[in-house]
Design an enzyme around this catalytic site. Sequence first.
Site, short mmCIF file in Angstrom:
data_model
loop_
_atom_site.label_atom_id
_atom_site.label_comp_id
_atom_site.label_asym_id
_atom_site.label_seq_id
_atom_site.Cartn_x
_atom_site.Cartn_y
_atom_site.Cartn_z
N SER A 174 0.81 -1.23 0.00
CA SER A 174 0.00 0.00 0.00
C SER A 174 0.84 1.27 0.00
O SER A 174 0.27 2.37 0.03
CB SER A 174 -0.89 0.05 1.24
N THR A 180 -6.22 6.60 7.75
CA THR A 180 -5.98 5.52 6.80
C THR A 180 -7.33 4.92 6.42
O THR A 180 -8.29 5.05 7.17
CB THR A 180 -5.05 4.44 7.39
N GLY A 181 -7.37 4.28 5.26
CA GLY A 181 -8.64 3.70 4.83
C GLY A 181 -9.12 4.35 3.55
O GLY A 181 -8.34 4.98 2.84
C1 SD4 Z 1 -6.24 6.34 -0.03
N1 SD4 Z 1 -6.20 6.49 2.37
O1 SD4 Z 1 -5.55 6.53 -1.02
C2 SD4 Z 1 -5.54 5.89 1.25
C3 SD4 Z 1 -5.52 4.40 1.28
C4 SD4 Z 1 -5.13 3.81 2.56
O2 SD4 Z 1 -4.33 2.05 3.70
O3 SD4 Z 1 -5.12 4.40 3.62
N2 SD4 Z 1 -4.77 2.58 2.57
O4 SD4 Z 1 -7.46 6.44 -0.02
#
Ligand code: SD4
Length: 336
Positions: A80, A245-246
Amino acid sequence: MINRRKFLRHSVLSTGAILLAQQLNAKSKLEVKLPLVISTWAPNVKANKAAWEILSKSGRAIDAIEKGVMVTEADPEDTSVGYGGLPDRDGRVTLDACIMDELGGCGSVMCIENIIHPVSVARLVMEKTPHVVLVGEGAYAFALQQGFKKENLLTPNSEKIWKEWLKSSKYNPMETMKHMKEKRAPGSIDNHDTIGMLAMDVNGNLSGACSTSGMAFKMKGRVGDSPIIGAGLFVDNEVGAATATGVGEEVIRICGSHTGVEEMRYGKSPREACQIAVERMYKLRKNNLNDMQIGFIAVNKSGEMGAFALREGFNYCYRIGEGVDVVKDAEFLLKN
Ligand code: SD4
């Protein structure tokens, strides 16, 4: 012109804000055992450790943050972030990152390719340009000009996963996340390892950064919350800092990290502040959050830390005291 009533209200508010700042400062002097560093997701213990090398030698939080986040960016196992990050639907690894220091300085790069350390480029945007954000080719050109090397960030593992996805090419990022995580950790719904890191140095100064490759198999040009100041990250050295995050689309909608910091400004604890951000999102979007995970971590000026997630399964890690590592599961709103 400001009338007398407005003026009085304004002065009362200002006095309140000053009192709060004084209370926070007094508290911080009493309670903080500095330094500290906190990151999203348990595997980022290794990033905290690298940040600690600087923090424990009385270094600046901003230096520690950059060094810490670079560890995750260089790790091919983390799909990620940075090197080994999963590509967009066309097979291109595009990275997003931002950074904020204790002086209100901020820098961000969005959709940058072929540069392994977007956090460092973001820092240079902050320090060496009159701007806050550089995107795509502009960010890449700036990085080259600053001496960064062009590198291929698509690892054989990430390429394999992408090719497998190509067979169906079903563009459903939420489904993709679920599928990916099922492979790595059956039963769990998310595939997030994006690093959001916050640190307070021995002088009580706060900084933070956030770095990600974003949503796997995203549309070309898609940018999430992570490099957006106020969404994926916000630092106010008088109050505290928060990072997310998310699923970034949901975090952007409520300016998530800024929301968390403002709640701390008005007296909420870091955990409460994170919870309020999650609840605001839920209230607004409850019919659209199927299978999504969103998590926040926060720290206030008195060194308290906290986290809260939309769903079960979000964890975070911090390093404090004599260099003790702690990993915790965040409290959450919805059970899986
Ligand atoms: C996103 N917030 O690009 C990021 C993805 C993420 O763990 O946090 N992944 O939306």
